[in-house]
Design an enzyme around this catalytic site. Structure first.
Site, mmCIF file in Angstrom:
data_model
loop_
_atom_site.group_PDB
_atom_site.id
_atom_site.type_symbol
_atom_site.label_atom_id
_atom_site.label_comp_id
_atom_site.label_asym_id
_atom_site.label_seq_id
_atom_site.Cartn_x
_atom_site.Cartn_y
_atom_site.Cartn_z
ATOM 1 N N ALA A 98 39.123 40.086 39.478
ATOM 2 C CA ALA A 98 38.746 40.371 41.181
ATOM 3 C C ALA A 98 38.017 39.052 41.649
ATOM 4 C CB ALA A 98 38.096 41.498 41.233
ATOM 5 N N LYS A 99 38.309 38.632 42.932
ATOM 6 C CA LYS A 99 37.562 37.651 43.499
ATOM 7 C C LYS A 99 36.050 37.944 43.609
ATOM 8 C CE LYS A 99 37.532 33.539 45.361
ATOM 9 N NZ LYS A 99 37.810 32.517 44.784
ATOM 10 N N VAL A 100 35.564 38.939 43.985
ATOM 11 C CA VAL A 100 33.981 39.332 43.917
ATOM 12 C C VAL A 100 33.731 40.241 42.751
ATOM 13 C CG1 VAL A 100 32.239 40.404 45.182
ATOM 14 C CG2 VAL A 100 34.183 38.985 46.531
#
Length: 362
Positions: free
Chosen positions: A356-358
């Site tokens: 996931a991006k974060v």
């Protein structure tokens, strides 16, 4: 084809039709991002540096995860080499899991994060400030929770980054940290002014990287090594290859490679050496000699004189480029390599599985 469109992909095509389109676009934005930091971000960074320098921190702790951890390691080299200021990389779990509360009076704590949203970064930075630290967040999001709990903030001005592998935010973080350290010592960061133009030239050489990528399409593992300022580049390159192509890529300081791991290198083991033109590259020479002696498939990213002595490589423009800013250029062909190897293996570098991006670690 210009440096701003380094791949023959339609930027408006649906994501599913063009694997790696988003990552390619964001890599191509790096020269513009570097210019933006130098032209618009530098004054604010210099002011933060002056304010913190006036408080005379006695020690520096750097806090980060993933790609940002490699940027923090680069800052550690800068702070120790350029300022002689002792530094350490924190273990956040000592605070977030074990509840330790060390006395951080007059200690500068720098938290590096693209999103500024990971709970453990926020919690450990808040705890550091409560323990007396001078806290600085370096993020791509001025409205982030991390920026909110920190006393000072530096915006890396990279703009939205949508591909899961971080590219432009990494080089932006390096440049912002370099300018900050230069500000602490009263410098003007002049050696960085050559970077945007040189980055454009590197991006325009994508065909050379495609040729290199063919060597690694069927690789089962890779070793990446460097020393000095190049070591964070080796770690970041390994991370990029692992998260995009899923090739196990092991990164080692050249000194550590000689202390055991060299035994796994043979004449079929791909080794990438990041050779910084300067003291770090000089320190790596005995390692390169040992690798050649073992018949390793050695690829060098560095000066022409080093590339000519390897199996293959990518020549970096290092003449008249200060050693301490070369990492901002070194990583670019390695980002391109991760992109090309991933596509050659039939995968999409924009969307690595299970990521996931974060990343919300606690």
């Amino acid at each position: 084809m210009t440096a701003t469109t380094p791949y023959p992909h339609d930027p408006h095509a649906p994501h599913s039709e063009v694997p790696g389109r988003i990552m390619a676009r964001e890599m191509a934005e790096q020269p513009a991002v570097l210019r933006r930091i130098l032209e618009k971000g530098a004054p604010a960074i210099r002011q933060v540096a002056q304010d913190i320098a006036a408080r005379k921190p006695r020690f520096v702790l750097l806090t980060a995860r993933g790609t940002s951890d490699n940027a923090a390691l680069y800052a550690k080299y800068l702070l120790e080499v350029r300022l002689g200021l002792p530094c350490g990389l924190t273990s956040m779990s000592t605070t977030t899991a074990y509840g330790a509360r060390p006395d951080l009076t007059d200690v500068l704590v720098i938290a590096v994060s693209q999103s500024g949203g990971s709970p453990d970064l926020v919690a450990s930075t808040r705890a550091a400030r409560e323990a007396g630290a001078i806290t600085l967040a370096v993020t791509n999001n001025r409205d982030s929770a991390l920026a909110g709990v920190s006393e000072y903030h530096i915006d890396i001005l990279a703009g939205p980054e949508k591909a899961l592998p971080a590219t432009k935010t990494y080089t932006a973080s390096l440049l912002a940290l370099y300018l900050f350290v230069e500000g602490l010592r009263g410098g003007d960061g002049a050696p960085a002014r050559v970077l945007p133009g040189l980055a454009e030239h590197l991006l325009a050489r994508h065909d050379e990287v495609r040729t290199l990528a063919a060597r690694y399409r069927f690789a089962e593992r890779m070793v990446i090594t460097s020393r000095g300022f190049g070591y964070p580049t080796a770690k970041e390159a390994a991370l990029k290859l692992m998260e995009t192509s899923y090739i196990p890529a092991l990164s080692y300081s050249g000194a550590d490679l000689l202390h055991g791991p060299l035994a796994m290198v043979d004449n079929v083991s791909p080794v990438i050496a990041v050779v910084t033109d300067g003291k770090g590259g000089e320190a790596l020479q005995p390692v390169l000699d040992r690798l050649r002696g073992r018949g390793a498939d050695l690829v060098v990213i560095g000066p022409r004189s080093q590339v000519e002595r390897a199996s293959a490589g990518f020549v970096l423009p290092t003449e008249d480029v200060a050693e301490e800013v070369q990492p901002i250029l070194e990583i670019i062909p390695l980002q391109l390599l991760a992109h090309e190897v991933t596509i050659a293996r039939g995968q999409d570098p924009d969307a690595p599985r299970a990521l996931a991006k974060v990343t919300e670690t606690r």
